[in-house]
Design a protein around this motif. Structure first.
Motif, PDB file in Angstrom:
ATOM      1  N   CYS A 227      51.787 -33.834  21.392  1.00  0.00           N
ATOM      2  CA  CYS A 227      51.102 -35.080  21.033  1.00  0.00           C
ATOM      3  C   CYS A 227      50.473 -34.977  19.641  1.00  0.00           C
ATOM      4  CB  CYS A 227      50.000 -35.398  22.042  1.00  0.00           C
ATOM      5  SG  CYS A 227      50.573 -35.636  23.736  1.00  0.00           S
ATOM      6  N   SER A 228      50.340 -36.102  18.992  1.00  0.00           N
ATOM      7  CA  SER A 228      49.503 -36.212  17.795  1.00  0.00           C
ATOM      8  C   SER A 228      48.265 -37.013  18.181  1.00  0.00           C
ATOM      9  CB  SER A 228      50.259 -36.900  16.658  1.00  0.00           C
ATOM     10  OG  SER A 228      50.651 -38.215  17.035  1.00  0.00           O
ATOM     11  N   THR A 229      47.157 -36.701  17.519  1.00  0.00           N
ATOM     12  CA  THR A 229      45.904 -37.311  17.949  1.00  0.00           C
ATOM     13  C   THR A 229      44.974 -37.540  16.770  1.00  0.00           C
ATOM     14  OG1 THR A 229      44.013 -37.036  19.441  1.00  0.00           O
ATOM     15  CG2 THR A 229      44.868 -35.057  18.409  1.00  0.00           C
ATOM     16  N   ASN A 230      44.109 -38.504  16.946  1.00  0.00           N
ATOM     17  CA  ASN A 230      43.070 -38.798  15.967  1.00  0.00           C
ATOM     18  C   ASN A 230      41.749 -38.869  16.723  1.00  0.00           C
ATOM     19  OD1 ASN A 230      41.602 -39.545  13.747  1.00  0.00           O
ATOM     20  ND2 ASN A 230      42.328 -41.657  13.709  1.00  0.00           N
ATOM     21  N   CYS A 231      40.860 -37.878  16.493  1.00  0.00           N
ATOM     22  CA  CYS A 231      39.633 -37.762  17.279  1.00  0.00           C
ATOM     23  C   CYS A 231      38.397 -37.908  16.397  1.00  0.00           C
ATOM     24  CB  CYS A 231      39.566 -36.409  17.998  1.00  0.00           C
ATOM     25  SG  CYS A 231      40.742 -36.254  19.352  1.00  0.00           S
ATOM     26  N   TYR A 232      37.345 -38.417  17.009  1.00  0.00           N
ATOM     27  CA  TYR A 232      36.052 -38.524  16.345  1.00  0.00           C
ATOM     28  C   TYR A 232      34.989 -38.046  17.329  1.00  0.00           C
ATOM     29  CZ  TYR A 232      31.824 -40.479  14.286  1.00  0.00           C
ATOM     30  OH  TYR A 232      30.570 -40.629  13.773  1.00  0.00           O
ATOM     31  N   SER A 233      34.285 -36.958  16.960  1.00  0.00           N
ATOM     32  CA  SER A 233      33.189 -36.476  17.796  1.00  0.00           C
ATOM     33  C   SER A 233      31.876 -37.017  17.235  1.00  0.00           C
ATOM     34  CB  SER A 233      33.162 -34.943  17.823  1.00  0.00           C
ATOM     35  OG  SER A 233      33.063 -34.415  16.517  1.00  0.00           O
TER      36      SER A 233
END
Length: 358
Positions: A227-233
């Motif tokens: 998978c490719s992902t774009n995360c923001y914590s």
């Protein structure tokens, strides 16, 4: 004359103290000796260690898979600072994963725990963590299960072909360690990407991390991979959380007592499903040692009241004194003189001398 074998006791005592001194103030523990995972998911093999009264860095850590005695990963941990309880933090490390496990294993230097990704059935077995300089090791048994077979929802369901599960709805961690909140999801008959995943902490309600997962390929059982992902914590958890897009599990590092509570994973957009996991964070365990009366008391109590440098100085002074006595005894024995270390023999001779004088 003092035979060498009688004076050998001092040498044996010196060697024993050297061996005991190697592990003085070092504690290695495993919260769980049996862990269960699922094919395609991630699992954390939990470990913790503390250094109370002796320097233990650099520290060599190895994880071994017992079924083949294969070294999974070898790390050297150095330049750690210690908190008041002796737990390492802010460590630097050099790691060498085995080629068969490249990209699948991560070691956390602050506690020696091992994260194993993308589980296979062949990963089942006994795993051994070995801290070589301290000559200590512990075993954890991992059991990897097949992906559960989803049941078809009724015609009223909106999420045909989407399955969201949590292997555990209650997880326990320890202050300063890491913990994995396990989740798994599968897409069988309908496209579900991109999918928005969000983790919330409900005490009070606050967002931890939000991710958009896209461009995944699906395995035979519908498990996402590559998978490719774009995360923001979010600010409260910067640097402490990581989401694995292939299963939506959440890794939470550097645990605090305030992290205890209910965590919610939420799949937004078309799926709109949520699950809850309760996390309980415990204090660092206090090591115990037996007293003369058979009771137990905290082993770290002396180390916290007396500076480590004073303890090490006293320990070295005792070793030097014993070594000096051993050499004096050895020299006198080689010259044929009475040996000061053979107190019993010397006392007998002195008594005989006094009797003859009388």
């Amino acid at each position: 004359m003092c035979p060498g074998r009688r004076c050998w006791g001092l040498g044996s005592l010196l060697l024993l103290l050297l061996l005991l001194g190697q592990n003085l103030g070092f504690l290695l523990e495993i919260p769980q000796d049996a862990v269960t995972g699922t094919v395609g998911q991630s699992v954390l093999l939990p470990v913790s260690y503390r250094c109370n009264s002796t320097p233990c860095f650099p520290l060599s850590i190895r994880w071994i898979f017992g079924h083949t005695s294969q070294v999974i990963i070898a790390c050297t941990v150095h330049n750690c600072s210690l908190d008041d309880g002796g737990a390492p933090k802010n460590c630097s490390t050099t790691c060498f994963p085995h080629p068969a496990h490249w990209g699948r294993v991560v070691l956390f230097p602050e506690n020696a725990s091992l994260l194993l990704r993308d589980l296979w059935l062949s990963d089942s077995g006994v795993y051994t963590v070995s801290l070589q300089h301290q000559r200590q090791s512990r075993n954890i048994t991992l059991t990897v299960l097949e992906q559960p077979v989803p049941t078809d929802p009724t015609s009223k369901g909106r999420n045909l072909g989407f399955l969201l599960e949590i292997p555990q709805d209650a997880v326990t961690g320890t202050v300063g360690q890491s913990v994995l909140l396990p989740v798994s999801y599968r897409c069988n008959s309908t496209p579900c990407f991109p999918v928005a995943i969000q983790w919330l902490f409900s005490h009070p309600i606050e967002r931890i991390i939000a991710c958009t997962v896209q461009n995944c390929s699906l395995g035979d059982g519908g498990a996402p991979k590559n998978c490719s992902t774009n995360c923001y914590s979010y600010r409260t958890h910067w640097g402490r959380v990581e989401l694995f897009p292939e299963n939506a599990s959440l890794l939470l590092r550097d645990l605090r007592l305030s992290d205890s509570g209910v965590y919610t994973v939420s799949f937004l957009q078309n799926q709109r499903q949520i699950r809850h996991i309760t996390l309980t964070v415990l204090e660092q365990p206090v090591p115990t040692e037996p007293t003369r009366e058979g009771t137990s008391q905290p082993a770290g109590r002396i180390a916290t009241r007396i500076p480590c440098c004073i303890l090490r100085g006293c320990y070295c002074f005792i070793l030097l004194l014993l070594q000096l006595l051993f050499h004096l005894c050895w020299l006198r024995g080689s010259r044929g003189e009475a040996c000061g270390c053979c107190w019993g023999e010397g006392s007998q001779r002195a008594g005989a001398a006094r009797a003859g004088a009388q």
